[in-house]
Write an enzyme that holds these catalytic residues in place. Structure first.
Site, mmCIF file in Angstrom:
data_model
loop_
_atom_site.group_PDB
_atom_site.id
_atom_site.type_symbol
_atom_site.label_atom_id
_atom_site.label_comp_id
_atom_site.label_asym_id
_atom_site.label_seq_id
_atom_site.Cartn_x
_atom_site.Cartn_y
_atom_site.Cartn_z
ATOM 1 N N ASN A 162 0.863 -1.183 0.000
ATOM 2 C CA ASN A 162 0.000 0.000 0.000
ATOM 3 C C ASN A 162 0.898 1.231 0.000
ATOM 4 O O ASN A 162 1.504 1.557 1.017
ATOM 5 C CB ASN A 162 -0.895 -0.037 1.256
ATOM 6 C CG ASN A 162 -1.675 1.253 1.443
ATOM 7 O OD1 ASN A 162 -1.773 2.077 0.521
ATOM 8 N ND2 ASN A 162 -2.221 1.445 2.631
ATOM 9 N N LYS B 122 0.101 4.281 -0.196
ATOM 10 C CA LYS B 122 -0.512 5.483 0.392
ATOM 11 C C LYS B 122 -0.296 6.677 -0.553
ATOM 12 O O LYS B 122 -0.343 6.495 -1.760
ATOM 13 C CB LYS B 122 0.057 5.714 1.791
ATOM 14 C CG LYS B 122 -0.037 4.450 2.643
ATOM 15 C CD LYS B 122 0.166 4.672 4.100
ATOM 16 C CE LYS B 122 -0.018 3.346 4.826
ATOM 17 N NZ LYS B 122 0.009 3.459 6.266
ATOM 18 N N HIS C 259 -9.521 1.205 4.664
ATOM 19 C CA HIS C 259 -8.254 1.399 5.377
ATOM 20 C C HIS C 259 -8.472 2.331 6.565
ATOM 21 O O HIS C 259 -9.272 3.266 6.479
ATOM 22 C CB HIS C 259 -7.197 1.982 4.428
ATOM 23 C CG HIS C 259 -5.835 1.973 5.038
ATOM 24 N ND1 HIS C 259 -5.423 2.952 5.891
ATOM 25 C CD2 HIS C 259 -4.832 1.073 4.955
ATOM 26 C CE1 HIS C 259 -4.185 2.658 6.308
ATOM 27 N NE2 HIS C 259 -3.808 1.530 5.745
ATOM 28 N N GLU D 215 -6.868 4.722 7.708
ATOM 29 C CA GLU D 215 -6.662 6.154 7.438
ATOM 30 C C GLU D 215 -7.892 6.764 6.775
ATOM 31 O O GLU D 215 -8.208 7.933 6.976
ATOM 32 C CB GLU D 215 -5.387 6.333 6.590
ATOM 33 C CG GLU D 215 -4.142 6.101 7.441
ATOM 34 C CD GLU D 215 -2.924 5.588 6.699
ATOM 35 O OE1 GLU D 215 -2.876 5.678 5.455
ATOM 36 O OE2 GLU D 215 -2.007 5.099 7.390
ATOM 37 N N GLU E 73 -5.451 -4.943 10.468
ATOM 38 C CA GLU E 73 -4.431 -3.913 10.680
ATOM 39 C C GLU E 73 -4.725 -3.170 11.982
ATOM 40 O O GLU E 73 -5.479 -2.190 11.981
ATOM 41 C CB GLU E 73 -4.438 -2.908 9.522
ATOM 42 C CG GLU E 73 -4.154 -3.524 8.181
ATOM 43 C CD GLU E 73 -3.572 -2.511 7.207
ATOM 44 O OE1 GLU E 73 -2.468 -2.749 6.713
ATOM 45 O OE2 GLU E 73 -4.206 -1.478 6.967
ATOM 46 N N GLY F 150 2.261 2.334 10.767
ATOM 47 C CA GLY F 150 3.193 3.453 10.628
ATOM 48 C C GLY F 150 3.913 3.824 11.916
ATOM 49 O O GLY F 150 4.549 4.882 12.001
ATOM 50 N N SER G 143 3.246 -2.003 10.268
ATOM 51 C CA SER G 143 4.701 -1.991 10.483
ATOM 52 C C SER G 143 5.381 -3.314 10.124
ATOM 53 O O SER G 143 6.333 -3.728 10.784
ATOM 54 C CB SER G 143 5.035 -1.592 11.924
ATOM 55 O OG SER G 143 4.589 -0.277 12.180
HETATM 56 P P1 PGA Z 1 2.679 0.395 7.641
HETATM 57 O O1 PGA Z 1 1.243 0.568 6.975
HETATM 58 O O2 PGA Z 1 3.266 -0.881 7.090
HETATM 59 O O3 PGA Z 1 3.447 1.616 7.232
HETATM 60 O O4 PGA Z 1 2.484 0.314 9.114
HETATM 61 C C1 PGA Z 1 0.378 -0.528 6.782
HETATM 62 C C2 PGA Z 1 -0.905 -0.040 6.159
HETATM 63 O O5 PGA Z 1 -1.346 1.062 6.504
HETATM 64 O O6 PGA Z 1 -1.498 -0.725 5.312
#
Ligand code: PGA
Length: 238
Positions: free
Chosen positions: A6, A8, A93, A95, A159, A165, A195
């Site tokens: 992903n 982003k 997601h 976010e 997640e 993140g 992460s």
């Molecule tokens: P990250 O993000 O690996 O940077 O923690 C995972 C995600 O948001 O899908």
């Protein structure tokens, strides 16, 4: 085993083309692993072109609207994605839930419309830190899972919001426990996200109910994304 990157809000078209050109042959070195990249909307076409017609790496969007077309400024529909050669979309997601008002209901609508149009779907769920501390993890996951349709082209990504993140990967045991719970409610494959790094990938992926990973930060660097896919191939062949 499925590894999805992903991106982003990283990589415009130019960078996406260079990155995907490099990834073209990765699946040949990572047998048993389905590799997916999820670029921003404006970089989808360049990514498909960068991969070329022979590559088995698939391109998914990071979101999709539930209507086919209409007065929805800033949104993109499933037929528009399919026209480009996009094969699937992430929905829900955290976010999008946190910053853009997605709810269980809009996630359900996005997933259903995408599946009906012919896209694959990665539907995201996960508890916040406060919810985990209040011992509400299972209740939150059960509520989110209840909104996710059942379909052969749908996979779930667990997640935990506190792991996204932050560098605070869930322990393999924590991930396994949540995945087993999700699988007791829904028949889909379940990816872990939060992460995931080359160093932590194997210990997560060997868990019996972890079917792959949704990788954010570590997917935008080609070396670390390749390392995660190769680690997944090792686990897949073991
Ligand atoms: P990250 O993000 O690996 O940077 O923690 C995972 C995600 O948001 O899908």
């Amino acid at each position: 085993m499925l590894i999805a990157g992903n991106w982003k809000m990283f990589k415009g078209a130019h960078e996406a083309r260079a990155f995907t050109t490099r990834l073209r042959h990765l699946p040949e070195r990572a047998p048993g692993v389905e590799v997916i990249v999820c670029p921003p909307f404006v970089s989808l076409e360049a990514s498909i072109q960068g991969l070329g017609s022979e590559s088995t790496v698939r391109v998914y969007a990071q979101n999709v609207h539930w209507e086919l077309e209409g007065a929805y400024t800033g949104e993109v529909s499933a037929p528009m994605l399919l026209e480009l050669g996009v094969k699937g979309a992430i929905v829900g997601h955290s976010e999008r839930r946190q910053h853009f008002g997605d709810t269980d209901e809009t996630v359900r609508r996005r997933a259903e419309a995408a599946l009906e149009a012919g896209l694959a779907v990665i539907a995201c769920i996960g508890e916040t830190e406060a919810e985990r501390e209040a011992e509400e993890t299972e209740a939150v996951l059960a509520r989110q899972v209840a909104a996710i349709p059942r379909h052969e082209r749908l996979v779930i990504a667990y997640e935990p919001v506190w792991a996204i993140g932050t560098g605070r990967t869930a322990s393999p045991e924590t991930a396994q426990e949540a995945h087993a719970f999700v699988k007791s409610l829904h028949p889909a494959l379940v990816l872990y996200g939060g992460s995931v790094k080359p160093e932590s990938a194997s210990s997560l992926l060997v868990q019996p109910d972890v079917d792959g990973a949704l990788v954010g930060g570590a997917s935008i660097d080609p070396t670390s994304f390749e390392a995660i896919c190769l680690a997944a191939a090792q686990v897949a062949s073991a």
